[in-house]
Design an enzyme around this catalytic site. Structure first.
Site, PDB file in Angstrom:
ATOM      1  CE  LYS A 157      47.800  41.457  44.060  1.00 49.27           C
ATOM      2  NZ  LYS A 157      46.451  41.533  44.593  1.00 49.27           N
ATOM      3  CD  GLN A 197      43.935  40.752  47.013  1.00 49.97           C
ATOM      4  OE1 GLN A 197      44.911  41.354  46.602  1.00 49.97           O
ATOM      5  NE2 GLN A 197      43.326  39.851  46.287  1.00 49.97           N
ATOM      6  CG  ASP A 204      43.257  46.483  41.518  1.00 49.06           C
ATOM      7  OD1 ASP A 204      43.821  45.563  40.904  1.00 49.06           O
ATOM      8  OD2 ASP A 204      43.031  46.467  42.743  1.00 49.06           O
TER       9      ASP A 204
HETATM   10  N1  GUN Z   1      40.916  39.981  44.241  1.00 51.76           N
HETATM   11  C1  GUN Z   1      40.961  39.096  43.211  1.00 51.76           C
HETATM   12  N2  GUN Z   1      41.490  39.666  42.125  1.00 51.76           N
HETATM   13  C2  GUN Z   1      41.789  40.936  42.450  1.00 51.76           C
HETATM   14  C3  GUN Z   1      42.384  42.018  41.735  1.00 51.76           C
HETATM   15  O1  GUN Z   1      42.731  41.928  40.554  1.00 51.76           O
HETATM   16  N3  GUN Z   1      42.530  43.163  42.443  1.00 51.76           N
HETATM   17  C4  GUN Z   1      42.140  43.286  43.725  1.00 51.76           C
HETATM   18  N4  GUN Z   1      42.311  44.464  44.326  1.00 51.76           N
HETATM   19  N5  GUN Z   1      41.587  42.313  44.422  1.00 51.76           N
HETATM   20  C5  GUN Z   1      41.419  41.142  43.774  1.00 51.76           C
END
Ligand code: GUN
Length: 286
Positions: free
Chosen positions: A53, A97, A120
């Site tokens: 990211k 996350q 998200d």
């Molecule tokens: N952990 C695995 N996939 C995701 C996601 O799409 N967003 C977040 N915040 N955590 C994750």
């Protein structure tokens, strides 16, 4: 052999557009899209996601605010941090996350994020908007799947679409996005009877199960579009999806590989959501 949908290619083309818009926003409004990423603890997969990211932010001219917090960080401390980020004008998107350590209630944390910064689309307000079909943010993985389906030129109207998996992150919102495009949608899960038969009737099959070798050739209709959201490791430790690719591919019209299918799209859609949040901020200043 079905045509292989390249998530890398679709993602690269989309990122070029996002970068252009990000630079335009900076030039026209002095706004640099900003994404805050919070990681609590040392989960190895999460560390890789967070690094990717950060890289995507650099590539697209976004400001990355990174918070790598130790395992013992408390729920109260995390709520305080999110409160500060909610008020920070330079932060347009906040991503916590998942999974979080057991002593933190993920839903309480998600609920504390300002819905206008919830890139998200996990906050109940955004989940509700997805249900209604009037959304600010699309959840990243399902949105990426829609881009891949659209890249094939498939018209979803009236098509039988089967989603295998009912998670809040993928299966449920995926079904909604397909429904909004006038598909006839079936959601299957671990308790579904006649799973193979239902899948074999799908014009578009989206698998988000998380088990290697799960989708076999007898579960796939001739000419179907097959999208594999799975990220698994096989007996030899090799990264693979849910779909038995070699035997299924020859039956499909289009299929996504793993790796190189859905995976590259997810972060791209996150970047798109962050850009949109920053653009809305600019529009509100007019
Ligand atoms: N952990 C695995 N996939 C995701 C996601 O799409 N967003 C977040 N915040 N955590 C994750």
């Amino acid at each position: 052999m079905g045509n292989i949908i390249s998530g890398k290619e679709v993602s690269t083309a989309l990122r070029a557009k996002i970068r252009e818009k990000s630079l335009a926003l900076r030039e026209d409004y002095g706004i640099q899209p900003g994404l805050a990423v919070i990681l609590v603890g040392k989960d190895p997969a999460s560390q890789i996601y967070v690094r990717n990211k950060q890289r995507a932010c650099e590539e697209l001219g976004f400001h990355a605010f990174e918070y790598k917090l130790n395992e013992n960080y408390t729920q109260a401390q995390l709520l305080d941090l999110i409160g500060v980020l909610n008020k920070d004008n330079k932060v347009h998107g906040i991503l916590v996350q998942l999974p979080l350590p057991d002593h933190i209630d993920s839903q309480v944390i998600i609920n504390s994020i300002d819905p206008s910064k919830d890139v998200d689309a996990f906050h109940p307000v955004n989940v509700g908007k997805i249900m209604i079909g009037n959304y600010d943010f699309l959840p990243c993985t399902p949105a990426g799947v829609m881009e891949l389906i659209d890249s094939t030129g498939t018209d979803l109207t009236g098509k039988n679409c089967v989603v295998v998996g009912r998670s809040n992150i993928v299966g449920k919102p995926m079904a909604m996005l397909l429904l909004h495009r006038n598909a006839t949608v079936t959601i299957c899960h671990s308790k579904t009877r006649n799973l193979a038969e239902i899948c074999a009737n799908a014009d578009v099959l989206v698998s988000a199960v998380g088990r290697a070798h799960f989708i076999q050739a007898n579960m796939v209709k001739e000419g179907a579009v097959v999208i594999d959201v799975g990220m698994n490791h096989d007996e030899n430790g090799k990264l693979c999806g849910d779909v038995e690719f070699d035997e299924v591919a020859s039956k499909t019209s289009y299929i996504t590989p793993v790796p190189g299918g859905v995976g590259p799209m997810t972060i791209t859609m996150l970047m798109q959501n962050t850009l949109h949040a920053a653009e809305r901020k600019a529009a509100s200043r007019k």
